[in-house]
Write an enzyme that holds these catalytic residues in place. Structure first.
Site, PDB file in Angstrom:
ATOM      1  N   ARG A  33       0.805  -1.220   0.000  1.00 44.76           N
ATOM      2  CA  ARG A  33       0.000   0.000   0.000  1.00 44.76           C
ATOM      3  C   ARG A  33       0.840   1.272   0.000  1.00 44.76           C
ATOM      4  O   ARG A  33       0.338   2.354  -0.297  1.00 44.76           O
ATOM      5  CB  ARG A  33      -0.931   0.010   1.211  1.00 44.76           C
ATOM      6  CG  ARG A  33      -0.219   0.146   2.551  1.00 44.76           C
ATOM      7  CD  ARG A  33      -1.214   0.144   3.690  1.00 44.76           C
ATOM      8  NE  ARG A  33      -0.572   0.284   4.992  1.00 44.76           N
ATOM      9  CZ  ARG A  33      -1.225   0.265   6.148  1.00 44.76           C
ATOM     10  NH1 ARG A  33      -2.539   0.107   6.154  1.00 44.76           N
ATOM     11  NH2 ARG A  33      -0.583   0.405   7.297  1.00 44.76           N
ATOM     12  N   GLY A  37       9.686  -2.303   0.499  1.00 45.17           N
ATOM     13  CA  GLY A  37      10.672  -2.354   1.572  1.00 45.17           C
ATOM     14  C   GLY A  37      10.041  -2.169   2.940  1.00 45.17           C
ATOM     15  O   GLY A  37      10.670  -2.459   3.960  1.00 45.17           O
ATOM     16  N   LYS A  49      19.523   4.408  11.009  1.00 44.57           N
ATOM     17  CA  LYS A  49      20.973   4.179  11.073  1.00 44.57           C
ATOM     18  C   LYS A  49      21.728   5.280  10.340  1.00 44.57           C
ATOM     19  O   LYS A  49      22.852   5.630  10.714  1.00 44.57           O
ATOM     20  CB  LYS A  49      21.339   2.811  10.493  1.00 44.57           C
ATOM     21  CG  LYS A  49      20.622   1.644  11.138  1.00 44.57           C
ATOM     22  CD  LYS A  49      20.655   1.707  12.660  1.00 44.57           C
ATOM     23  CE  LYS A  49      19.631   0.775  13.280  1.00 44.57           C
ATOM     24  NZ  LYS A  49      18.252   1.274  13.290  1.00 44.57           N
ATOM     25  N   ALA A 181      14.865   0.072  22.226  1.00 46.30           N
ATOM     26  CA  ALA A 181      15.778   0.393  21.127  1.00 46.30           C
ATOM     27  C   ALA A 181      15.436   1.705  20.441  1.00 46.30           C
ATOM     28  O   ALA A 181      16.310   2.563  20.225  1.00 46.30           O
ATOM     29  CB  ALA A 181      15.777  -0.750  20.116  1.00 46.30           C
ATOM     30  N   GLU A 201      11.151   6.112  31.449  1.00 43.65           N
ATOM     31  CA  GLU A 201      10.965   4.675  31.265  1.00 43.65           C
ATOM     32  C   GLU A 201      10.140   4.088  32.408  1.00 43.65           C
ATOM     33  O   GLU A 201      10.411   4.354  33.573  1.00 43.65           O
ATOM     34  CB  GLU A 201      12.318   3.964  31.181  1.00 43.65           C
ATOM     35  CG  GLU A 201      12.269   2.453  31.250  1.00 43.65           C
ATOM     36  CD  GLU A 201      11.360   1.815  30.208  1.00 43.65           C
ATOM     37  OE1 GLU A 201      10.590   0.906  30.573  1.00 43.65           O
ATOM     38  OE2 GLU A 201      11.396   2.236  29.038  1.00 43.65           O
ATOM     39  N   ALA A 318      13.495  -7.189  12.018  1.00 42.61           N
ATOM     40  CA  ALA A 318      13.547  -7.403  10.572  1.00 42.61           C
ATOM     41  C   ALA A 318      14.138  -8.757  10.223  1.00 42.61           C
ATOM     42  O   ALA A 318      13.610  -9.472   9.359  1.00 42.61           O
ATOM     43  CB  ALA A 318      14.358  -6.278   9.917  1.00 42.61           C
ATOM     44  N   HIS A 443      44.497 -10.110  16.709  1.00 40.01           N
ATOM     45  CA  HIS A 443      44.888  -9.006  17.589  1.00 40.01           C
ATOM     46  C   HIS A 443      45.520  -7.892  16.750  1.00 40.01           C
ATOM     47  O   HIS A 443      46.325  -8.173  15.878  1.00 40.01           O
ATOM     48  CB  HIS A 443      45.900  -9.491  18.625  1.00 40.01           C
ATOM     49  CG  HIS A 443      46.459  -8.394  19.483  1.00 40.01           C
ATOM     50  ND1 HIS A 443      45.768  -7.864  20.548  1.00 40.01           N
ATOM     51  CD2 HIS A 443      47.632  -7.705  19.413  1.00 40.01           C
ATOM     52  CE1 HIS A 443      46.508  -6.924  21.109  1.00 40.01           C
ATOM     53  NE2 HIS A 443      47.638  -6.799  20.435  1.00 40.01           N
TER      54      HIS A 443
END
Length: 464
Positions: A33, A37, A49, A181, A201, A318, A443
């Site tokens: 609609r 994606g 992001k 998140a 919270e 996702a 390392h």
């Protein structure tokens, strides 16, 4: 039009299922609609992001002298950051368009509604209706921001995540309600570019579903950044009658009332599945609290109709939706896929420092009756982290004392969302603590902390 499979919704569950079905020889249609994606690519995972990367780059520039570089006059261009984020999202959506076309998948734009006889009625933007049919139908309609009675979103003063990444002007003060998140990611972004941020919270602290050590560490780092956290508290109401907002907050334990003034309130209190008005009642498909009931292969109570992603029980992530879509389609195709192990799903939060985890927390492992060994290695003891100027955080591993099984892994620090896949693989392969210790890690890397945390659990740690 007739198909082997119709997928309603083109998010990371829907479009992945459609492509896998095409690979298996099915004639596939996708009904969408809005934008291909889904929320993830257009208003969730990807554009957020992009915003967080802009904030991180600005933060690097602001602290350039820590790295021996002098920079003068750097300013955050809020509009430019928003524009870049939208551009990235549009590019990803075009990528999905290309993939669907490449796999010869028919895309039909409009609202899909289930009809009897394995048919889907599609209503386009002009209200024109058409009907398509298929042997099988997958519902992958996703979810939206949850609206609370005390936080009626108006899109201007009380906003959801979509508005948070497309505001026309940067707010001076913001209250973020919810420290999961979405909440902590947006809190980091806005704080990094100069907005005064307070997080409220209901539970004990930031990222409350993570291991408590991770929650404490992120709270400490956010406090250092200047982000205020009000935990164990609830928003009772928001007065938007004036120029800004007056947020009424009440403590869960002491009942103490606090009023905070801000320009914008971001509601980040979770999501609600998009299961209304898609014909579930017409077909008699069972639901529980808005979620569609399915079996381990995502079959609903109506033969030939399946459901995946945020509309079914499980983590609303996702990568979970994508995995469910592949399993569902392979089962339809007559293959023998392995049911998804929901106990080994990684969770990632892309704030700074990042948070990543999988499996049991220390608390839940004890509650499950395990005798455990816990190993913890701080990034302050990591050479790579020190060189990168990112010494915050740690890796924490929880092992079953009897068999050496890795019960859970919890990380907070730079790039840990890229490291968590090692822990997921270790758990999938049933690798023991001693085998991790004897696995040579390169390392200097951040990933060495995984080996060191395992060694710490068995009293063999070298660099701590």
């Amino acid at each position: 039009m007739s198909f082997d499979l119709i997928v309603i919704g083109s998010g990371p569950g829907g479009y992945v299922a459609a492509i896998r079905a095409s690979q298996l020889g099915m004639k596939v249609a996708v009904v969408e609609r809005e934008s291909l994606g889904g929320i993830c690519l257009n208003w969730g995972c990807i554009p957020t992001k992009a915003l967080l990367k802009s904030a991180q780059v600005f933060n690097y520039i602001s602290h350039a002298e820590d790295y021996g570089i002098k920079v003068a006059g750097a300013e955050a261009d809020f509009g430019g950051m928003i524009s870049r984020s939208r551009s990235v999202a549009q590019g990803m959506s075009k990528g999905v368009t290309f993939l669907l076309k490449k796999n010869k998948i028919t895309v039909i734009n409009g609202n899909g509604k289930l009809m009897r006889g394995k048919k889907v009625e599609v209503t386009d933007a002009e209200g024109k209706k058409s009907t398509i049919e298929a042997k099988n139908i997958i519902i992958a309609t996703g979810a939206r921001a949850r609206a609370l009675p005390s936080l009626p979103m108006d899109g201007k003063k009380i906003i959801g995540y979509r508005e948070a990444m497309s505001l026309s002007t940067q707010p001076k003060k913001m209250v973020v309600v919810g420290a999961g998140a979405i909440g902590v990611e947006f809190a980091y972004f806005y704080n990094a570019i100069g907005t005064e941020v307070t997080i409220v919270e209901y539970m004990h602290g930031l990222v409350p579903r993570e291991d408590k050590d991770v929650s404490k560490e992120l709270t400490k780092v956010y406090k250092k950044m200047g982000i205020k956290t009000i935990a164990n508290s609830a928003v009772q109401s928001v007065d938007t009658s004036g120029e800004g907002c007056k947020v009424m907050i009440t403590g869960n334990k002491d009942g103490k009332e606090t009023v905070i003034e801000c320009d914008v309130v971001l509601s980040a209190t979770g999501i609600s599945p998009n299961t209304e008005n898609i014909g579930l009642e017409t077909l008699g498909i069972n639901t529980d609290r808005g979620l569609i009931q399915v079996d381990e292969f995502y079959r609903t109570t109506v033969p030939g109709v399946f459901a995946i992603g945020d509309v079914v029980k499980g983590p609303a992530l996702a990568h979970v939706a994508s995995a469910e879509g592949i399993i569902c389609v392979e089962k339809i195709a007559g293959e023998n896929p392995e049911p998804l192990d929901y106990g080994n799903i990684p969770g990632c939060t892309y704030c700074s420092p990042e948070v990543a985890s999988v499996g049991h927390t220390e608390e839940s492992a004890k509650e499950a009756g395990y005798k455990i060994k816990v190993g913890k290695f701080p990034f302050s003891a990591s050479g790579k982290a020190s060189a990168a100027g990112a010494k915050e955080g740690f890796v924490k591993l929880i092992f079953d004392e009897q068999y050496g099984e890795l019960l859970g892994g919890h990380m907070i620090g730079m790039n840990v969302t890229e490291m968590i896949a090692e822990i997921v693989s270790i758990r999938k392969l049933e690798t023991t603590g001693h085998e991790i210790i004897k696995t040579v890690h390169p390392h200097p890397t951040m990933s060495e902390a995984i080996m060191e945390a395992a060694a710490a659990a068995y009293g063999e740690v070298i660099h701590l």
